[in-house]
Write a protein that holds these residues in place. Structure first.
Motif, PDB file in Angstrom:
ATOM      1  N   MET A   1       0.842  -1.169   0.000  1.00  0.00           N
ATOM      2  CA  MET A   1       0.000   0.000   0.000  1.00  0.00           C
ATOM      3  C   MET A   1       0.891   1.237   0.000  1.00  0.00           C
ATOM      4  SD  MET A   1      -2.858   1.154   2.855  1.00  0.00           S
ATOM      5  CE  MET A   1      -3.340  -0.513   3.091  1.00  0.00           C
ATOM      6  N   PRO A   2       0.862   2.059  -1.030  1.00  0.00           N
ATOM      7  CA  PRO A   2       1.670   3.280  -1.040  1.00  0.00           C
ATOM      8  C   PRO A   2       1.116   4.303  -0.047  1.00  0.00           C
ATOM      9  CG  PRO A   2       0.758   2.790  -3.230  1.00  0.00           C
ATOM     10  CD  PRO A   2       0.159   1.842  -2.269  1.00  0.00           C
ATOM     11  N   HIS A   3       2.009   4.838   0.778  1.00  0.00           N
ATOM     12  CA  HIS A   3       1.648   5.868   1.759  1.00  0.00           C
ATOM     13  C   HIS A   3       2.464   7.116   1.466  1.00  0.00           C
ATOM     14  CE1 HIS A   3       0.704   2.165   4.005  1.00  0.00           C
ATOM     15  NE2 HIS A   3      -0.233   2.895   4.575  1.00  0.00           N
ATOM     16  N   LEU A   4       1.804   8.245   1.280  1.00  0.00           N
ATOM     17  CA  LEU A   4       2.501   9.508   1.074  1.00  0.00           C
ATOM     18  C   LEU A   4       2.121  10.459   2.199  1.00  0.00           C
ATOM     19  CD1 LEU A   4       1.591   8.359  -1.913  1.00  0.00           C
ATOM     20  CD2 LEU A   4       2.770  10.413  -2.619  1.00  0.00           C
ATOM     21  N   THR A   5       3.107  10.994   2.885  1.00  0.00           N
ATOM     22  CA  THR A   5       2.884  12.017   3.895  1.00  0.00           C
ATOM     23  C   THR A   5       3.571  13.272   3.410  1.00  0.00           C
ATOM     24  OG1 THR A   5       2.823  10.352   5.656  1.00  0.00           O
ATOM     25  CG2 THR A   5       3.150  12.649   6.321  1.00  0.00           C
ATOM     26  N   VAL A 112      10.801   5.541   1.189  1.00  0.00           N
ATOM     27  CA  VAL A 112      11.162   4.759   2.369  1.00  0.00           C
ATOM     28  C   VAL A 112      10.695   3.322   2.153  1.00  0.00           C
ATOM     29  CG1 VAL A 112      10.864   4.528   4.857  1.00  0.00           C
ATOM     30  CG2 VAL A 112      10.928   6.806   3.821  1.00  0.00           C
ATOM     31  N   SER A 113      11.620   2.391   2.283  1.00  0.00           N
ATOM     32  CA  SER A 113      11.342   0.984   2.048  1.00  0.00           C
ATOM     33  C   SER A 113      10.695   0.338   3.267  1.00  0.00           C
ATOM     34  CB  SER A 113      12.656   0.272   1.725  1.00  0.00           C
ATOM     35  OG  SER A 113      12.464  -1.109   1.670  1.00  0.00           O
ATOM     36  N   MET A 114       9.650  -0.466   3.010  1.00  0.00           N
ATOM     37  CA  MET A 114       9.004  -1.240   4.053  1.00  0.00           C
ATOM     38  C   MET A 114       9.135  -2.719   3.712  1.00  0.00           C
ATOM     39  SD  MET A 114       5.516   0.867   4.831  1.00  0.00           S
ATOM     40  CE  MET A 114       5.035   0.989   3.112  1.00  0.00           C
ATOM     41  N   PRO A 115       9.958  -3.448   4.462  1.00  0.00           N
ATOM     42  CA  PRO A 115      10.074  -4.885   4.205  1.00  0.00           C
ATOM     43  C   PRO A 115       8.751  -5.609   4.470  1.00  0.00           C
ATOM     44  CG  PRO A 115      11.836  -4.125   5.642  1.00  0.00           C
ATOM     45  CD  PRO A 115      10.851  -3.003   5.519  1.00  0.00           C
ATOM     46  N   THR A 116       8.497  -6.658   3.718  1.00  0.00           N
ATOM     47  CA  THR A 116       7.312  -7.480   3.930  1.00  0.00           C
ATOM     48  C   THR A 116       7.297  -7.969   5.373  1.00  0.00           C
ATOM     49  OG1 THR A 116       7.326  -8.158   1.627  1.00  0.00           O
ATOM     50  CG2 THR A 116       6.099  -9.558   3.162  1.00  0.00           C
ATOM     51  N   GLY A 117       6.131  -7.890   5.984  1.00  0.00           N
ATOM     52  CA  GLY A 117       5.990  -8.342   7.365  1.00  0.00           C
ATOM     53  C   GLY A 117       6.362  -7.294   8.392  1.00  0.00           C
ATOM     54  N   ARG A 118       6.668  -6.077   7.958  1.00  0.00           N
ATOM     55  CA  ARG A 118       7.066  -5.008   8.881  1.00  0.00           C
ATOM     56  C   ARG A 118       6.041  -3.883   8.949  1.00  0.00           C
ATOM     57  NH1 ARG A 118      12.696  -5.334  10.220  1.00  0.00           N
ATOM     58  NH2 ARG A 118      13.078  -7.548  10.218  1.00  0.00           N
ATOM     59  N   SER A 119       4.842  -4.131   8.476  1.00  0.00           N
ATOM     60  CA  SER A 119       3.770  -3.141   8.574  1.00  0.00           C
ATOM     61  C   SER A 119       2.465  -3.891   8.783  1.00  0.00           C
ATOM     62  CB  SER A 119       3.715  -2.265   7.329  1.00  0.00           C
ATOM     63  OG  SER A 119       3.433  -3.024   6.185  1.00  0.00           O
ATOM     64  N   GLY A 120       1.451  -3.171   9.206  1.00  0.00           N
ATOM     65  CA  GLY A 120       0.168  -3.820   9.457  1.00  0.00           C
ATOM     66  C   GLY A 120      -0.977  -2.845   9.348  1.00  0.00           C
ATOM     67  N   VAL A 121      -2.180  -3.404   9.257  1.00  0.00           N
ATOM     68  CA  VAL A 121      -3.402  -2.623   9.226  1.00  0.00           C
ATOM     69  C   VAL A 121      -4.404  -3.294  10.152  1.00  0.00           C
ATOM     70  CG1 VAL A 121      -5.331  -1.835   7.785  1.00  0.00           C
ATOM     71  CG2 VAL A 121      -3.021  -1.817   6.861  1.00  0.00           C
ATOM     72  N   GLY A 122      -5.069  -2.512  10.969  1.00  0.00           N
ATOM     73  CA  GLY A 122      -6.083  -3.046  11.862  1.00  0.00           C
ATOM     74  C   GLY A 122      -5.550  -4.042  12.863  1.00  0.00           C
ATOM     75  N   VAL A 124      -3.167  -6.204  12.326  1.00  0.00           N
ATOM     76  CA  VAL A 124      -2.720  -7.442  11.690  1.00  0.00           C
ATOM     77  C   VAL A 124      -1.515  -7.150  10.796  1.00  0.00           C
ATOM     78  CG1 VAL A 124      -3.404  -9.305  10.125  1.00  0.00           C
ATOM     79  CG2 VAL A 124      -5.083  -8.331  11.697  1.00  0.00           C
ATOM     80  N   VAL A 125      -0.489  -7.961  10.914  1.00  0.00           N
ATOM     81  CA  VAL A 125       0.715  -7.811  10.100  1.00  0.00           C
ATOM     82  C   VAL A 125       0.386  -8.144   8.641  1.00  0.00           C
ATOM     83  CG1 VAL A 125       3.059  -8.680   9.680  1.00  0.00           C
ATOM     84  CG2 VAL A 125       2.250  -8.364  12.022  1.00  0.00           C
ATOM     85  N   ILE A 126       0.848  -7.286   7.740  1.00  0.00           N
ATOM     86  CA  ILE A 126       0.663  -7.515   6.303  1.00  0.00           C
ATOM     87  C   ILE A 126       1.796  -8.406   5.829  1.00  0.00           C
ATOM     88  CG2 ILE A 126       0.568  -6.457   4.023  1.00  0.00           C
ATOM     89  CD1 ILE A 126      -0.500  -3.928   5.427  1.00  0.00           C
ATOM     90  N   THR A 127       1.477  -9.528   5.223  1.00  0.00           N
ATOM     91  CA  THR A 127       2.492 -10.492   4.813  1.00  0.00           C
ATOM     92  C   THR A 127       2.685 -10.579   3.314  1.00  0.00           C
ATOM     93  OG1 THR A 127       0.864 -12.280   4.867  1.00  0.00           O
ATOM     94  CG2 THR A 127       2.168 -11.916   6.864  1.00  0.00           C
ATOM     95  N   SER A 128       2.044  -9.701   2.562  1.00  0.00           N
ATOM     96  CA  SER A 128       2.240  -9.739   1.111  1.00  0.00           C
ATOM     97  C   SER A 128       2.539  -8.379   0.576  1.00  0.00           C
ATOM     98  CB  SER A 128       1.003 -10.310   0.414  1.00  0.00           C
ATOM     99  OG  SER A 128      -0.128  -9.532   0.690  1.00  0.00           O
TER     100      SER A 128
END
Length: 128
Positions: A1-5, A112-122, A124-128
């Motif tokens: 999911m692209p996030h822009l701040t 900024v790079s986000m490795p798989t498994g290092r972010s989540g939503v709700g 829950v860790v996002i694994t894909s």
């Protein structure tokens, strides 16, 4: 999911929020494809005049700065140099097109790079 701040002077954002969100989302879609439109997240942070500093002094007319979170796989693809260049130029074009050309030479975009498994939503860790 692209996030822009986006951090920008409040005066540069006022009344342009919808237009800037749409332009930044379009910049993401231009690189990733239409599938990214529904998941692109844009956060606009308005900074009051006098609350932005550069070099230990209050900045008189700072340009917007963008932190763009992307999955780390974007940096390991064979075409990663081209993707990075398109993301940075597209985001800069979107901001300059809405805020004004005066900011273009100073718009800062950090991918900024986000490795798989290092972010989540709700929770829950996002694994894909």
């Amino acid at each position: 999911m692209p996030h822009l701040t986006v951090h920008a002077l409040e005066s540069d954002l006022a009344g342009r929020e919808s237009e800037l969100i749409a332009a930044l989302t379009d910049a993401v879609v231009a690189v990733y494809g239409e599938w990214a439109r529904e998941i692109a997240e844009v956060r606009l942070v308005g900074v009051p005049a006098g609350r932005w500093g550069i070099g230990g002094k209050q900045a008189e007319d700072p340009a917007p700065s963008v932190t763009f979170g992307v999955k780390d796989i974007a940096f390991t693809r064979p075409d990663s140099d081209r993707i990075v260049a398109r993301l940075i130029s597209g985001v800069t074009d979107a901001i300059a097109g809405v805020v004004g050309e005066r900011v273009r030479p100073r718009v800062a975009v950090d991918l900024v790079s986000m490795p798989t498994g290092r972010s989540g939503v709700g929770g829950v860790v996002i694994t894909s």
